[in-house]
Design an enzyme around this catalytic site. Structure first.
Site, PDB file in Angstrom:
ATOM      1  N   GLU A  57       9.352   9.233  -5.960  1.00 28.24           N
ATOM      2  CA  GLU A  57       9.322   9.535  -7.737  1.00 28.24           C
ATOM      3  C   GLU A  57       8.666  10.694  -7.919  1.00 28.24           C
ATOM      4  O   GLU A  57       8.087  11.651  -6.728  1.00 28.24           O
ATOM      5  CB  GLU A  57       8.133   8.441  -8.129  1.00 28.24           C
ATOM      6  CG  GLU A  57       7.743   8.594  -9.645  1.00 28.24           C
ATOM      7  CD  GLU A  57       8.970   8.492 -10.522  1.00 28.24           C
ATOM      8  OE1 GLU A  57       9.961   9.579 -10.511  1.00 28.24           O
ATOM      9  OE2 GLU A  57       9.369   7.726 -11.346  1.00 28.24           O
ATOM     10  N   HIS A  71      13.131   0.691  -8.091  1.00 27.39           N
ATOM     11  CA  HIS A  71      12.254  -0.277  -7.685  1.00 27.39           C
ATOM     12  C   HIS A  71      11.892  -1.499  -8.863  1.00 27.39           C
ATOM     13  O   HIS A  71      11.855  -1.009  -9.959  1.00 27.39           O
ATOM     14  CB  HIS A  71      11.096   0.360  -7.025  1.00 27.39           C
ATOM     15  CG  HIS A  71       9.998   1.021  -8.006  1.00 27.39           C
ATOM     16  ND1 HIS A  71       9.392   0.340  -8.741  1.00 27.39           N
ATOM     17  CD2 HIS A  71      10.066   2.648  -8.231  1.00 27.39           C
ATOM     18  CE1 HIS A  71       8.831   1.292  -9.433  1.00 27.39           C
ATOM     19  NE2 HIS A  71       9.173   2.392  -9.199  1.00 27.39           N
ATOM     20  N   HIS A  82      13.516   5.667  -7.419  1.00 28.28           N
ATOM     21  CA  HIS A  82      12.477   5.891  -8.470  1.00 28.28           C
ATOM     22  C   HIS A  82      13.094   6.234  -9.865  1.00 28.28           C
ATOM     23  O   HIS A  82      14.316   6.893  -9.475  1.00 28.28           O
ATOM     24  CB  HIS A  82      11.222   6.321  -8.186  1.00 28.28           C
ATOM     25  CG  HIS A  82      10.454   5.939  -6.918  1.00 28.28           C
ATOM     26  ND1 HIS A  82       9.603   5.199  -6.746  1.00 28.28           N
ATOM     27  CD2 HIS A  82      11.009   6.310  -5.703  1.00 28.28           C
ATOM     28  CE1 HIS A  82       9.333   4.868  -5.440  1.00 28.28           C
ATOM     29  NE2 HIS A  82      10.138   5.583  -4.838  1.00 28.28           N
ATOM     30  N   ARG A 126       6.819   0.352  -2.818  1.00 27.67           N
ATOM     31  CA  ARG A 126       7.415  -0.144  -4.082  1.00 27.67           C
ATOM     32  C   ARG A 126       9.087  -0.091  -3.902  1.00 27.67           C
ATOM     33  O   ARG A 126       9.875  -1.168  -3.988  1.00 27.67           O
ATOM     34  CB  ARG A 126       7.084   0.394  -5.337  1.00 27.67           C
ATOM     35  CG  ARG A 126       6.973   1.564  -5.643  1.00 27.67           C
ATOM     36  CD  ARG A 126       6.511   2.152  -7.006  1.00 27.67           C
ATOM     37  NE  ARG A 126       6.794   3.295  -7.600  1.00 27.67           N
ATOM     38  CZ  ARG A 126       5.777   4.431  -7.157  1.00 27.67           C
ATOM     39  NH1 ARG A 126       4.973   4.331  -6.363  1.00 27.67           N
ATOM     40  NH2 ARG A 126       6.080   5.669  -7.690  1.00 27.67           N
TER      41      ARG A 126
END
Lengths: 243, 243
Positions: free
Chosen positions: A87, A9, A182, A60
Site C-alpha cells: 500500500e 485485500h 492494496h 493482509r
C-alpha cells in the site's frame, strides 16, 4: 488468452478502526477473511485458473491471496512477493485515526494528503518503528528506495517497474495471473492497464474482496474486457483504452 | 550461523482414514491445522527467524507452512514450491485403505512396499487420475521425471538435486531456512544432512507438527546440533555425523 485478476485485500483491523495503515502490517478481521474466501469462490465460478501469483509483503494481502488460492484449489502455484505492491506509505499519518487527523490538521489538508496526486503526507521519523529501515523485511531493499512517506505519484513510480519487469511479461507470454494488493498499488496497476490520466486516476477505487477480472489480447497489453465479478459491489471502471 | 527447521505436515484427511496418500492432494484435518499452528508457536518460542521457505506442491504441506509462518509473523518471506519435496508416490496403492491392502496383498508384501528401500509399489495407470501426467500442476515437469510409483530410493533420488541446487547453497550463505514437507521427502533430507546409510534411514520417522531444528556450522554442511522442539513427541534421531 492472457487473464489478470486484481484483488484488494479484505477488511483489515485498521480499516475497522478507521486509521491510516499504509505499510503497517495489520491483520485481516474475520470479515476480511470472509471477503477473501468470497473472492476465491467468485473466481472459481468464473473458471479462473491462475498459473502465477503476485502479492505485497503485508499479511493482509498475503492472507487474502492464500484464502483466494485455497478457494481456487491452486495453493500450489508460484507466488512472488514484493514490497513494490505494498500500500502507499502514509508517513507520519500511519496509525492515526482519520477523524482525529482531520480535527488536528483540518479537512482540506487531510484531503490534499489523501486525494492529491503528488503531495505526500509528512514523513515518518527515521527512528520510528513505522519507518521501513526498522523492519527487517526490507533489509534487502536499497536504502534510497525506502519511503518515509508517499504520494499516489511516488507509489505509482515504484509499482511501475515491477509491473514491467515481473507481471506484464508473463501476460505477454499468455499466462493467467492473480495479484493481491492494496487500494493505491492496485490503482497504479489500473492506471497502467487502462492508461488513465493523472487527474482521472484519483477517482478510481478498487473495492475490497471483489475480483476485477481482466481479459487481454494475446499481446498481453491490449485489454479485451474488464469486469468486477460481484456486480452488486462493483465500482465504476475507466473506459477500455481505445474504446 | 545457518539454521534449518524441518516440519512434517499436520494430520491429513487420509492420515485419519488410514489410506495411502502420496501425491494425492488431500487437505489437513482440524487436528492437522492445530498441529501446524503449534509448529509456529514452538519455533517462535525458540526465536527462529527464517528468511526463506521451501515446500512441496501439495496443500497439506503448503497450508502447514502458511500456518507456521503466520505463527512466526513471517508470512512475508519468499516461498519456493517444488514437486521434488512431494511425498513419495505410492503408485496403484494411492487411495487404498492400508488394512484392506494388507488383507488383499498380505502383510509381508505390503511391508516390502512400505519399508523396503528400493522396491516401489505397483505403478498407477497412465490414464488414472492419480497419475501426475493428468494433473496440470506438473505440466512444466519433464514427462520422464514424473513417477507412476516410487520407492524410498527413487524419492531420495529426486529430492537430492533440489537439496543441492536450492536449499543447501542458502545454508552455506548463512541463511535461516524452513522446509515443510512429508514423511519420506523429509526422510530424504535427514539422510542427506545426517549422512545416514540406506538400511538405517528406514528406521527414521519424522513426527508430524514437531519441528526438527538443526543448527549448522558456517559451511552450511556440518551439523552442530539437532533437536525436536517438542521433546514429548520427539522420535529418535540419527547421530550427528562425526559425533
Amino acid at each position: 488468452m492472457p487473464q489478470l485478476a486484481l484483488i484488494r485485500h479484505g477488511q483489515s483491523e485498521w480499516n475497522l478502526q478507521n486509521r491510516f495503515t499504509g505499510w503497517v502490517d495489520v491483520d485481516l478481521t474475520d470479515e476480511g477473511v470472509a471477503q477473501a474466501r468470497q473472492s476465491g469462490e467468485l473466481l472459481a465460478k468464473a473458471g479462473f485458473e491462475p498459473t502465477h501469483a503476485f502479492v505485497s509483503v503485508l499479511k493482509r494481502a498475503i492472507k487474502t491471496l492464500n484464502f483466494t488460492l485455497e478457494g481456487l484449489d491452486r495453493l500450489w502455484i508460484p507466488v512472488d512477493k514484493s514490497w513494490r505492491l505494498n500500500e502507499r506509505h502514509y508517513g507520519a499519518l500511519a496509525g492515526l485515526d482519520k477523524n482525529e487527523t482531520r480535527a488536528k490538521h483540518g479537512d482540506e489538508q487531510v484531503k490534499i494528503w489523501r486525494r492529491s496526486f503528488d503531495t505526500p503526507p509528512p514523513p515518518v521519523a527515521t527512528d520510528h518503528a513505522y519507518h521501513p529501515l526498522n523492519d527487517h523485511r526490507y533489509a534487502d531493499v536499497p536504502r534510497e528506495l525506502l519511503p518515509a512517506s508517499e504520494s499516489l505519484k511516488s507509489t505509482l513510480d515504484r509499482v511501475e517497474p515491477y509491473w514491467s519487469s515481473s507481471i506484464q511479461p508473463r501476460l505477454a507470454a499468455g499466462e493467467t495471473l492473480i495479484v493481491a494488493a492494496h487500494g493505491n498499488s492496485l490503482r497504479a496497476l489500473v492506471k497502467l492497464l487502462f492508461k488513465v490520466s493523472d487527474p482521472d486516476i484519483m477517482e478510481v477505487e478498487v473495492p475490497t474482496g471483489n475480483p476485477l477480472l481482466i481479459d487481454l489480447e494475446d499481446d498481453g497489453i491490449t485489454l479485451r474486457s474488464a469486469r468486477y465479478l460481484d456486480p452488486v459491489r462493483a465500482k465504476p471502471l475507466p473506459p477500455l483504452p481505445g474504446a
